[in-house]
Design a protein around this motif. Structure first.
Motif, mmCIF file in Angstrom:
data_model
loop_
_atom_site.group_PDB
_atom_site.id
_atom_site.type_symbol
_atom_site.label_atom_id
_atom_site.label_comp_id
_atom_site.label_asym_id
_atom_site.label_seq_id
_atom_site.Cartn_x
_atom_site.Cartn_y
_atom_site.Cartn_z
ATOM 1 N N UNK A 198 -27.649 -7.107 27.151
ATOM 2 C CA UNK A 198 -28.712 -7.404 28.117
ATOM 3 C C UNK A 198 -30.053 -7.572 27.416
ATOM 4 N N UNK A 199 -30.330 -6.713 26.434
ATOM 5 C CA UNK A 199 -31.580 -6.833 25.687
ATOM 6 C C UNK A 199 -31.645 -8.163 24.941
ATOM 7 N N UNK A 200 -30.567 -8.558 24.297
ATOM 8 C CA UNK A 200 -30.573 -9.843 23.590
ATOM 9 C C UNK A 200 -30.750 -11.006 24.555
ATOM 10 N N UNK A 201 -30.168 -10.889 25.727
ATOM 11 C CA UNK A 201 -30.346 -11.931 26.739
ATOM 12 C C UNK A 201 -31.809 -12.009 27.183
ATOM 13 N N UNK A 202 -32.467 -10.844 27.231
ATOM 14 C CA UNK A 202 -33.886 -10.808 27.578
ATOM 15 C C UNK A 202 -34.712 -11.537 26.516
ATOM 16 N N UNK A 203 -34.363 -11.339 25.248
ATOM 17 C CA UNK A 203 -35.039 -12.035 24.155
ATOM 18 C C UNK A 203 -34.837 -13.537 24.279
ATOM 19 N N UNK A 204 -33.600 -13.934 24.527
ATOM 20 C CA UNK A 204 -33.266 -15.352 24.677
ATOM 21 C C UNK A 204 -34.064 -15.981 25.817
#
Length: 325
Positions: free
Chosen positions: A309-315
């Motif tokens: 979820x955090x990486x998706x937020x970055x993306x």
């Protein structure tokens, strides 16, 4: 009674940051973790390619570059993310397995070119060396603005009209200060946003959930004093942005700050947004808190739901800004 070999070894230690580093009387430095490395190359699971390059004028500093699989079939240049690893300014490198694996995922999922800076670390190279090295990397990247720099991957694949800075922990601290330098100095880079992951900021006075009785308070304090022997103290602007008269010079329009609910540094991350606003920075700060998570959890369990979820937020942060440009 004669001393045992273990006693002699302990007596030879003149400084120790528990679980991180020891310094001996003879000058030897022993880094207790974060010393493993992994070679650059093709990541079979994502198709991301990486390589190490030298970037400093005297060719002593390096960075690890990443390009996603999409560069093989796309003529469109991709946003560039300059990343600074964490490790308390002491341990880890751009070749550390946890960072190599994390940035392979970021390059693939966010479809970005990445420059992961291998700045020099303390105590051999005390603060502010890490900031100086990191700025050298940015100046090197800026040589590629017109597509005729020394590194063909950056010439061919990176869009220097859409540059982002990021880092975790101490690396997030560095990313923040590099953003201020971009905003206050003349450099040919279009910095669109900064992503701070569990940033290492501190101060003389406790805030929020911080307490002098917290088991990590002493370590966080001692760490800064160890890596920067010439510091003015815990309210040094390098560690406490509230004391920095240049904080409003941050050279981008958007910042994403991610924190962990159980991290002792959490409230420093939340307070960062307040500091920017109260000092007149005109941009927008987004906040993200992962419930139940501790410091830089996403590096050690990258397949966990919160890490994904955090990486998706970055993306989302990167590609939303790019789409608006």
């Amino acid at each position: 009674m004669d001393s045992s070999p273990d006693d002699i070894i302990k007596d030879d230690i003149i400084k120790e940051i528990s679980g991180i580093v020891r310094v001996y009387k003879n000058g030897r430095v022993q880094k207790l973790v974060g010393t493993d490395v992994i070679p650059a190359g093709l990541d079979p699971s994502s198709g991301v390619q990486s390589k190490d390059v030298l970037f400093s004028p005297n060719k002593t500093l390096s960075a690890r570059l990443y390009i996603p699989k999409s560069t093989n079939s796309s003529t469109t240049k991709l946003p560039l993310l300059i990343y600074y690893h964490g490790g308390g300014f002491i341990i880890e490198t751009a070749a550390s397995p946890i960072y190599h694996n994390f940035l392979n995922l970021i390059a693939s999922e966010s479809n970005v070119v990445i420059v992961s800076v291998d700045y020099r670390t303390a105590p051999e190279h005390p603060v502010p060396t890490c900031y100086q090295d990191s700025w050298e990397a940015i100046k090197w990247v800026a040589q590629h603005v017109n597509g005729n720099g020394p590194e063909q991957w950056l010439n061919n694949y990176s869009d220097l009209g859409h540059v982002f800075f990021s880092g975790d922990s101490a690396g997030a601290n560095i990313a923040h200060h590099m953003g201020i330098r971009v905003g206050s100095e003349s450099i040919k880079l279009n910095l669109q946003g900064i992503i701070l992951l569990h940033p290492y900021f501190w101060g003389k006075d406790r805030i929020g959930c911080e307490s002098d009785k917290h088991p990590w308070t002493k370590a966080v304090r001692d760490l800064w004093l160890f890596v920067h022997p010439d510091t003015s103290g815990l309210d040094d602007p390098l560690i406490n942005p509230e004391m920095d008269p240049k904080v409003a010079d941050l050279g981008c329009s958007r910042v994403l700050v991610c924190v962990g609910e159980k991290d002792i540094l959490k409230d420093r991350g939340w307070n960062y947004r307040t500091i920017l606003k109260e000092n007149g920075w005109k941009g927008v700060t987004e906040m993200w808190e992962d419930k139940g998570e501790d410091h830089v959890f996403f590096l050690y369990n990258p397949r966990a739901q919160n890490a994904c979820t955090l990486r998706n937020r970055i993306c989302t942060f990167i590609n939303r800004i790019r789409a608006k440009a």
